[in-house]
Design an enzyme around this catalytic site. Sequence first.
Site, PDB file in Angstrom:
ATOM      1  N   ASN A   9      29.305  58.529  32.362  1.00  0.00           N
ATOM      2  CA  ASN A   9      30.701  58.106  32.505  1.00  0.00           C
ATOM      3  C   ASN A   9      31.342  58.199  31.121  1.00  0.00           C
ATOM      4  O   ASN A   9      31.112  57.342  30.283  1.00  0.00           O
ATOM      5  CB  ASN A   9      30.729  56.665  33.047  1.00  0.00           C
ATOM      6  N   TRP A  10      32.116  59.244  30.942  1.00  0.00           N
ATOM      7  CA  TRP A  10      32.697  59.465  29.611  1.00  0.00           C
ATOM      8  C   TRP A  10      33.876  58.543  29.306  1.00  0.00           C
ATOM      9  O   TRP A  10      34.370  58.523  28.192  1.00  0.00           O
ATOM     10  CB  TRP A  10      33.133  60.934  29.476  1.00  0.00           C
ATOM     11  N   LYS A  11      34.352  57.854  30.334  1.00  0.00           N
ATOM     12  CA  LYS A  11      35.529  56.971  30.149  1.00  0.00           C
ATOM     13  C   LYS A  11      36.662  57.770  29.515  1.00  0.00           C
ATOM     14  O   LYS A  11      36.812  58.946  29.821  1.00  0.00           O
ATOM     15  CB  LYS A  11      35.133  55.724  29.357  1.00  0.00           C
ATOM     16  N   HIS A  95      34.755  50.853  39.179  1.00  0.00           N
ATOM     17  CA  HIS A  95      34.141  50.508  37.893  1.00  0.00           C
ATOM     18  C   HIS A  95      34.764  49.202  37.399  1.00  0.00           C
ATOM     19  O   HIS A  95      35.953  48.961  37.596  1.00  0.00           O
ATOM     20  CB  HIS A  95      34.371  51.641  36.887  1.00  0.00           C
ATOM     21  N   GLU A  97      35.803  48.274  34.677  1.00  0.00           N
ATOM     22  CA  GLU A  97      37.001  48.421  33.833  1.00  0.00           C
ATOM     23  C   GLU A  97      38.237  48.639  34.703  1.00  0.00           C
ATOM     24  O   GLU A  97      39.336  48.191  34.352  1.00  0.00           O
ATOM     25  CB  GLU A  97      36.784  49.566  32.829  1.00  0.00           C
ATOM     26  N   GLU A 165      26.240  47.528  37.888  1.00  0.00           N
ATOM     27  CA  GLU A 165      26.558  47.436  36.467  1.00  0.00           C
ATOM     28  C   GLU A 165      26.996  46.013  36.120  1.00  0.00           C
ATOM     29  O   GLU A 165      28.157  45.651  36.337  1.00  0.00           O
ATOM     30  CB  GLU A 165      27.695  48.401  36.112  1.00  0.00           C
ATOM     31  N   GLY A 171      28.652  48.353  27.515  1.00  0.00           N
ATOM     32  CA  GLY A 171      29.169  48.598  26.174  1.00  0.00           C
ATOM     33  C   GLY A 171      28.832  47.514  25.161  1.00  0.00           C
ATOM     34  O   GLY A 171      29.372  47.487  24.067  1.00  0.00           O
ATOM     35  N   SER A 210      24.568  49.629  29.059  1.00  0.00           N
ATOM     36  CA  SER A 210      23.807  49.815  27.820  1.00  0.00           C
ATOM     37  C   SER A 210      22.473  50.539  28.007  1.00  0.00           C
ATOM     38  O   SER A 210      21.483  50.233  27.331  1.00  0.00           O
ATOM     39  CB  SER A 210      23.598  48.468  27.104  1.00  0.00           C
ATOM     40  N   GLY A 231      27.327  55.074  29.898  1.00  0.00           N
ATOM     41  CA  GLY A 231      28.584  55.250  29.173  1.00  0.00           C
ATOM     42  C   GLY A 231      28.327  55.847  27.801  1.00  0.00           C
ATOM     43  O   GLY A 231      28.155  57.059  27.641  1.00  0.00           O
ATOM     44  N   GLY A 232      28.249  54.985  26.790  1.00  0.00           N
ATOM     45  CA  GLY A 232      28.135  55.413  25.394  1.00  0.00           C
ATOM     46  C   GLY A 232      27.091  56.485  25.140  1.00  0.00           C
ATOM     47  O   GLY A 232      27.369  57.497  24.479  1.00  0.00           O
TER      48      GLY A 232
HETATM   49  P1  PGA Z   1      27.576  51.718  28.674  1.00  0.00           P
HETATM   50  O1  PGA Z   1      28.636  51.887  29.885  1.00  0.00           O
HETATM   51  O2  PGA Z   1      26.400  52.600  28.975  1.00  0.00           O
HETATM   52  O3  PGA Z   1      28.338  52.168  27.447  1.00  0.00           O
HETATM   53  O4  PGA Z   1      27.216  50.288  28.616  1.00  0.00           O
HETATM   54  C1  PGA Z   1      28.201  51.997  31.201  1.00  0.00           C
HETATM   55  C2  PGA Z   1      29.376  52.143  32.137  1.00  0.00           C
HETATM   56  O5  PGA Z   1      30.412  51.508  31.912  1.00  0.00           O
HETATM   57  O6  PGA Z   1      29.312  52.887  33.128  1.00  0.00           O
END
Ligand code: PGA
Length: 247
Positions: A9-11, A95, A97, A165, A171, A210, A231-232
Amino acid sequence: MSVQFVAGNWKLNKGPKEALEFLYEFKEIVPENKLNQFILFLPALTLGAVAKSLAETELGWGGQNVFFEDEGAFTGENSAAVLRELGASYCLVGHSERRQIFGETDDWMAKKVALLQNHQIIPMLCVGETLEQRKAGQTIEVITNQLRAGLKEADLSGQLAFAYEPVWAIGTGEVATPEMAEEAHAALRTELKKLSGTSGTDFPILYGGSVKPENSKELSVQPNIDGFLVGGASLKPQSFFDIYKNC
Ligand code: PGA
């Protein structure tokens, strides 16, 4: 269960140029017959610009969000019909967010899941509890409620994917322990079986929050963890691949 999918997930990261550089590098390091185990969720503008290059790979790919109507007076939104036209096969729904920053509700999730399925796009429905909810012992209740609500209008004989999640792990560098993650995944699996009969056993449930090359192995050996939503660590080709390789 072994890892079926590792999704990135590149956001709101990477424009077309960086995305193409990533694809080039990723294809250099991943054996060709493994590419179909990876999924990329790109920012909408980037996805539109690089869709042709994505379509030439074995990778799964898709959007991070769509609206629950295909067209109309919805300024700033993205369309599932267009996502399909571009060739995407997946889309994230719900998600945390989207839920927290953009105030999206469970009712919206249900409509989005159904609309995506109508377009033959596999929705990846995300659920997860906040730290307060975990501390209050409400984790299982919260995530199973989110699951049921998000599937209210879904075709349970069709294709679906899920991600657990925990909000507090996204994050933050703080990853759920394998036991915590497995408990949540097992509860989701039980609920899916209740809702859909035997097909509940086949839907992939990915863990996110994470995930890194250093912690993917211990999570991947849990029976109900079918892969990861990252994500990251999905922003660099090598770390994204190593998450898979280390399992
Ligand atoms: P993260 O994000 O791996 O940076 O914690 C995961 C996500 O939001 O899908």
